[in-house]
Design a protein around this motif. Structure first.
Motif, PDB file in Angstrom:
ATOM      1  N   GLN A 190      -9.024  -1.524  -0.739  1.00 24.69           N
ATOM      2  CA  GLN A 190      -8.380  -0.414  -1.002  1.00 24.69           C
ATOM      3  C   GLN A 190      -9.738   0.880  -0.781  1.00 24.69           C
ATOM      4  OE1 GLN A 190      -6.038   0.385  -4.444  1.00 24.69           O
ATOM      5  NE2 GLN A 190      -7.809   0.903  -5.544  1.00 24.69           N
ATOM      6  N   TYR A 191      -9.213   1.917   0.056  1.00 26.05           N
ATOM      7  CA  TYR A 191      -9.986   3.043  -0.014  1.00 26.05           C
ATOM      8  C   TYR A 191      -9.127   4.235   0.353  1.00 26.05           C
ATOM      9  CZ  TYR A 191     -10.666   2.231   5.024  1.00 26.05           C
ATOM     10  OH  TYR A 191     -10.626   1.957   6.273  1.00 26.05           O
ATOM     11  N   GLN A 192      -9.336   5.348  -0.007  1.00 29.90           N
ATOM     12  CA  GLN A 192      -8.425   6.470   0.400  1.00 29.90           C
ATOM     13  C   GLN A 192      -8.361   6.936   1.833  1.00 29.90           C
ATOM     14  OE1 GLN A 192      -7.540   9.423  -2.767  1.00 29.90           O
ATOM     15  NE2 GLN A 192      -8.569   8.173  -4.469  1.00 29.90           N
ATOM     16  N   LYS A 193      -7.212   6.929   2.467  1.00 27.99           N
ATOM     17  CA  LYS A 193      -7.335   7.641   4.092  1.00 27.99           C
ATOM     18  C   LYS A 193      -7.728   9.075   3.962  1.00 27.99           C
ATOM     19  CE  LYS A 193      -3.308   6.852   5.570  1.00 27.99           C
ATOM     20  NZ  LYS A 193      -2.380   6.750   6.376  1.00 27.99           N
ATOM     21  N   ASP A 194      -7.184   9.787   3.150  1.00 25.09           N
ATOM     22  CA  ASP A 194      -7.357  11.343   3.055  1.00 25.09           C
ATOM     23  C   ASP A 194      -7.946  11.612   1.819  1.00 25.09           C
ATOM     24  OD1 ASP A 194      -7.043  14.084   3.016  1.00 25.09           O
ATOM     25  OD2 ASP A 194      -4.870  14.037   2.764  1.00 25.09           O
ATOM     26  N   THR A 195      -9.355  11.703   2.186  1.00 21.81           N
ATOM     27  CA  THR A 195     -10.381  12.158   1.035  1.00 21.81           C
ATOM     28  C   THR A 195     -10.341  13.883   0.651  1.00 21.81           C
ATOM     29  OG1 THR A 195     -11.989  12.359   2.642  1.00 21.81           O
ATOM     30  CG2 THR A 195     -11.701  10.268   1.531  1.00 21.81           C
ATOM     31  N   SER A 196      -9.367  14.394   1.434  1.00 24.76           N
ATOM     32  CA  SER A 196      -9.402  16.066   1.075  1.00 24.76           C
ATOM     33  C   SER A 196      -8.637  16.386  -0.500  1.00 24.76           C
ATOM     34  CB  SER A 196      -8.720  16.851   2.291  1.00 24.76           C
ATOM     35  OG  SER A 196      -7.224  16.340   2.017  1.00 24.76           O
ATOM     36  N   SER A 197      -8.080  15.255  -0.580  1.00 28.69           N
ATOM     37  CA  SER A 197      -7.257  15.497  -1.914  1.00 28.69           C
ATOM     38  C   SER A 197      -7.068  14.177  -2.781  1.00 28.69           C
ATOM     39  CB  SER A 197      -5.725  15.778  -1.996  1.00 28.69           C
ATOM     40  OG  SER A 197      -5.200  15.992  -3.190  1.00 28.69           O
TER      41      SER A 197
ATOM     42  N   LEU B 238       0.838  -1.178   0.113  1.00 24.21           N
ATOM     43  CA  LEU B 238      -0.119   0.022   0.273  1.00 24.21           C
ATOM     44  C   LEU B 238       0.986   1.366  -0.048  1.00 24.21           C
ATOM     45  CD1 LEU B 238      -2.538  -1.169   2.698  1.00 24.21           C
ATOM     46  CD2 LEU B 238      -2.962  -0.900   0.444  1.00 24.21           C
ATOM     47  N   ASN B 239       0.354   2.442  -0.594  1.00 25.04           N
ATOM     48  CA  ASN B 239       0.833   3.690  -0.663  1.00 25.04           C
ATOM     49  C   ASN B 239       0.521   4.237   0.678  1.00 25.04           C
ATOM     50  OD1 ASN B 239      -1.381   4.783  -1.060  1.00 25.04           O
ATOM     51  ND2 ASN B 239      -0.840   5.458  -3.223  1.00 25.04           N
ATOM     52  N   LYS B 240       1.064   5.531   1.080  1.00 22.49           N
ATOM     53  CA  LYS B 240       0.724   6.217   2.004  1.00 22.49           C
ATOM     54  C   LYS B 240      -0.686   6.578   2.215  1.00 22.49           C
ATOM     55  CE  LYS B 240       5.260   8.061   2.879  1.00 22.49           C
ATOM     56  NZ  LYS B 240       6.081   9.484   2.884  1.00 22.49           N
ATOM     57  N   ASN B 241      -1.519   6.694   1.174  1.00 21.09           N
ATOM     58  CA  ASN B 241      -3.072   7.095   1.264  1.00 21.09           C
ATOM     59  C   ASN B 241      -3.921   5.699   1.106  1.00 21.09           C
ATOM     60  OD1 ASN B 241      -4.944   8.968   1.499  1.00 21.09           O
ATOM     61  ND2 ASN B 241      -5.348   9.135  -0.736  1.00 21.09           N
ATOM     62  N   GLY B 242      -3.262   4.672   1.276  1.00 25.45           N
ATOM     63  CA  GLY B 242      -4.040   3.405   1.475  1.00 25.45           C
ATOM     64  C   GLY B 242      -4.571   2.791   0.177  1.00 25.45           C
ATOM     65  N   LEU B 243      -3.843   2.865  -1.066  1.00 22.04           N
ATOM     66  CA  LEU B 243      -4.171   2.446  -2.197  1.00 22.04           C
ATOM     67  C   LEU B 243      -3.137   1.658  -2.591  1.00 22.04           C
ATOM     68  CD1 LEU B 243      -5.079   5.688  -4.542  1.00 22.04           C
ATOM     69  CD2 LEU B 243      -6.624   4.245  -3.066  1.00 22.04           C
ATOM     70  N   ILE B 244      -3.574   0.653  -3.337  1.00 16.85           N
ATOM     71  CA  ILE B 244      -2.562  -0.788  -3.726  1.00 16.85           C
ATOM     72  C   ILE B 244      -1.412  -0.018  -4.865  1.00 16.85           C
ATOM     73  CG2 ILE B 244      -2.256  -3.097  -4.670  1.00 16.85           C
ATOM     74  CD1 ILE B 244      -4.934  -3.640  -3.257  1.00 16.85           C
ATOM     75  N   LYS B 245      -0.378  -0.271  -4.578  1.00 10.04           N
ATOM     76  CA  LYS B 245       0.700   0.199  -5.460  1.00 10.04           C
ATOM     77  C   LYS B 245       1.473  -1.139  -6.079  1.00 10.04           C
ATOM     78  CE  LYS B 245       4.418   1.947  -3.912  1.00 10.04           C
ATOM     79  NZ  LYS B 245       5.490   2.874  -3.175  1.00 10.04           N
ATOM     80  N   ALA B 246       1.542  -2.437  -5.694  1.00 10.70           N
ATOM     81  CA  ALA B 246       2.193  -3.390  -5.971  1.00 10.70           C
ATOM     82  C   ALA B 246       1.765  -4.704  -5.456  1.00 10.70           C
ATOM     83  CB  ALA B 246       3.717  -3.277  -5.621  1.00 10.70           C
ATOM     84  N   PHE B 247       1.907  -5.799  -6.355  1.00 11.68           N
ATOM     85  CA  PHE B 247       1.431  -7.223  -5.980  1.00 11.68           C
ATOM     86  C   PHE B 247       2.473  -8.073  -5.607  1.00 11.68           C
ATOM     87  CE2 PHE B 247      -2.661  -5.490  -7.450  1.00 11.68           C
ATOM     88  CZ  PHE B 247      -3.347  -5.927  -6.456  1.00 11.68           C
ATOM     89  N   TYR B 248       2.467  -9.314  -5.031  1.00 12.28           N
ATOM     90  CA  TYR B 248       3.604 -10.200  -4.934  1.00 12.28           C
ATOM     91  C   TYR B 248       2.643 -11.704  -5.087  1.00 12.28           C
ATOM     92  CZ  TYR B 248       7.417 -13.334  -3.470  1.00 12.28           C
ATOM     93  OH  TYR B 248       8.171 -14.429  -3.373  1.00 12.28           O
ATOM     94  N   PHE B 249       3.213 -12.425  -6.189  1.00  9.27           N
ATOM     95  CA  PHE B 249       2.811 -13.771  -6.351  1.00  9.27           C
ATOM     96  C   PHE B 249       3.818 -14.677  -6.511  1.00  9.27           C
ATOM     97  CE2 PHE B 249      -0.497 -10.934  -8.651  1.00  9.27           C
ATOM     98  CZ  PHE B 249      -1.564 -11.620  -7.933  1.00  9.27           C
ATOM     99  N   PHE B 250       4.105 -15.347  -5.503  1.00  9.79           N
ATOM    100  CA  PHE B 250       5.298 -16.144  -5.261  1.00  9.79           C
ATOM    101  C   PHE B 250       5.350 -17.574  -6.108  1.00  9.79           C
ATOM    102  CE2 PHE B 250       2.560 -18.775  -2.362  1.00  9.79           C
ATOM    103  CZ  PHE B 250       3.053 -19.764  -2.203  1.00  9.79           C
ATOM    104  N   GLU B 251       4.065 -17.984  -6.585  1.00  8.69           N
ATOM    105  CA  GLU B 251       4.018 -19.031  -7.385  1.00  8.69           C
ATOM    106  C   GLU B 251       3.703 -18.713  -8.702  1.00  8.69           C
ATOM    107  OE1 GLU B 251       1.855 -22.466  -5.865  1.00  8.69           O
ATOM    108  OE2 GLU B 251       1.020 -21.215  -4.574  1.00  8.69           O
TER     109      GLU B 251
END
Length: 571
Positions: free
Chosen positions: A136-143, A105-118
């Protein structure tokens, strides 16, 4: 149908996961129940038939826990359990949804990457991503930022009401053309998602969404509703027994259940046999077949029976060639063994020659078996095509241990084989492979007593495009011109000839008694960069040339700029 649901995964209301930063990660290990229902439809613009529709309901549980990727923090491990498809009063297990994976997750709660080990196929990865995006949803909804999902990026709006957030998708800012090349735009008809946040992801989430994916050939619609609820009393999940470091996870063996395979195969057969697939271009059809890749082998009896029209079978083979997965390769390999249907065998060969992916282990073994034991067919031309296509496969596909086995088997068969026709076809295969490693073997067969084998060797050396191959061809040209003169001249024409060879070919173009040989010589000369000494002689030859085709070829050569048609190497 499972295919339709998997398309629907693309249009899942893709939102939900966050605020966990506000809590100590070790205290955040939530578990949820989910219930998703999707009504889907798709239709082909060119078909005069009602849209295909389907309704799928998916239920199960999800666990989440803190994780890291090596030393990298802010990763979360996630795993679904007890996932079933519900139809009427019956349920079907869906273990393909139960692979563990991780997201960052990034600082605003959005997914930025995935990891699949198989080694999970793209289709299954997208299904799993669809589950994660609910969190996922945005922590800061002011921007407000654009949010990602399996379709691309969309612009949302948020409204806050006491302890709840209401999110709505407004428009797709961009979408993944590599995944959705069939579609040109996405229309959001309805989008409403109600989220009850918590310091550890969320307490609950529910919503509904209607999307339209519009393309030139295909339109797809999805009407989906869902509910996700946090479970207070936990349940057992193997996720909590797995390492915190996702790089230390061990491969599991989650596979499609037999019930899942049966349903998917039934949907595939219905799709292929009830739709006019000739109205779908091969690229689009290949894209659609990806959804059925795990059961693509079940098409064999349909292909070998009379269930498809001739045109439909050709379109299907074209699409299978473009699909080029391990499963489609194996299917085509098995169809090559249908020796009583040479036309079908030939189409399977053509389809295999289209691909560029590495040959699968099983496909390679099938080809080796047919090579070593002899390819069985009712048509001699199809038999030759099989051997020659092996070289094309080696050229078009990346080198690997499998391809090296195939290459070695071809050379062994040339040395050991006593059948003139098969040997010539195998030599042609080496030519099609364009591998300089075989030049010595090819040059050796220039002196064969068999005119057929000599001719195949000449053509093969013409394909090599190396200095050594040219020198061997030129030497043979001056030593043994007569028997395969036309083939020799054509092969030399693939190179920039020496002045000595060019003069000899020019003499043939003017004086040889055979129209076809003269034409081959004129064509070879037309590819030469330096034509200062060629054009005057051929201009004079116009007065004596009796072949209309040859006359036209000379005129075109005279009017072409020097070297205009030439891209041959100069040795």
């Amino acid at each position: 149908m499972k295919f339709l649901y998997q398309l629907a995964q693309l249009s899942a209301p893709l939102v939900a996961l966050t605020s966990f930063y506000l809590s100590a990660q070790n205290d955040c290990q939530p578990q949820y129940q989910f219930d998703i229902e999707a009504h889907t439809s798709f239709n082909y613009v060119k078909l005069q038939s009602p849209p295909q529709t389907s309704t799928v309901r998916l239920q199960g549980a999800i666990s989440i826990k803190p994780a890291r990727n090596g030393e990298e923090q802010n990763w979360w491990a996630i795993k679904a359990d007890n996932v079933v498809s519900v139809f009427n009063q019956s349920t079907t297990p869906l273990p393909s949804y139960e692979y563990p994976f991780a997201f960052k997750l990034n600082k605003n709660g959005l997914i930025k990457a995935f990891y699949f080990f198989e080694n999970i196929d793209k289709q299954t990865q997208d299904k799993l991503k669809g589950l994660a995006y609910y969190f996922q949803y945005q922590k800061d909804t002011s921007s407000i930022q654009v949010e990602p999902d399996t379709l691309g990026y969309y612009q949302p709006t948020y409204q806050s009401n006491q302890n709840q957030l209401k999110m709505s998708k407004q428009t797709y800012a961009q979408f993944d053309q590599t995944q959705l090349s069939t579609f040109s735009r996405i229309n959001i008809i309805h989008s409403e998602h109600n989220i009850t946040p918590s310091k550890c992801f969320l307490k609950s989430r529910k919503g509904s969404e209607v999307l339209e994916l519009i393309g030139q050939e295909l339109n797809f619609g999805s009407n989906q509703s869902y509910r996700i609820t946090k479970i207070d009393s936990g349940f057992q999940s193997t996720l909590f027994d797995m390492s915190e470091d996702v790089t230390q996870w061990q491969t599991s063996s989650v596979q499609l259940s037999e019930e899942e395979k049966a349903r998917l195969a039934k949907a595939l057969h219905q799709f292929i046999t009830t739709q006019d697939i000739t109205a779908i271009d091969a690229h689009t059809l290949a894209t659609l077949l990806k959804q059925y890749d795990s059961v693509i082998s079940t098409l064999k009896p349909i292909i070998l029976s009379a269930q498809l029209s001739d045109a439909a079978q050709m379109r299907l083979f074209n699409a299978l060639g473009q699909l080029d997965s391990a499963s489609s390769q194996i299917l085509l390999g098995h169809i090559l063994q249908a020796h009583k249907q040479p036309q079908t065998q030939f189409r399977a060969l053509r389809a295999l020659s289209q691909g560029s992916a590495a040959l699968s282990e099983q496909t390679n073994q099938l080809l080796l078996e047919m090579l070593n034991n002899g390819f069985i067919t009712l048509d001699a031309e199809v038999e030759s095509s099989f051997y020659m296509t092996l070289g094309t496969l080696l050229y078009n596909r990346p080198s690997s241990d499998n391809s090296e086995q195939l290459r070695q088997a071809i050379t062994e068969q040339i040395v050991l084989n006593e059948n003139e026709v098969k040997t010539a076809s195998l030599i042609s295969a080496l030519g099609n492979s364009r591998s300089p490693d075989h030049e010595a073997l090819l040059s050796e067969h220039l002196s064969s007593k068999s005119a057929r084998i000599e001719k195949a060797s000449i053509r093969a050396l013409g394909m090599m495009q190396t200095p050594n191959a040219y020198q061997n061809l030129e030497r043979h040209f001056f030593d043994s011109e007569k028997r395969n003169k036309k083939a020799l001249v054509s092969a030399l024409g693939r190179y920039q000839m020496s002045p000595k060879a060019s003069d000899r070919v020019l003499n043939i173009a003017v004086n040889d008694s055979n129209d076809g040989v003269r034409y081959a010589a004129i064509s070879a000369l037309a590819k030469q960069k330096d034509q200062a000494g060629i054009k005057p002689i051929l201009r004079q030859a116009l007065s004596t040339e009796t072949s209309r085709r040859n006359f036209k070829a000379i005129v075109e050569l005279l009017h072409a700029k020097d070297g205009k048609t030439s891209n041959q190497p100069n040795f």
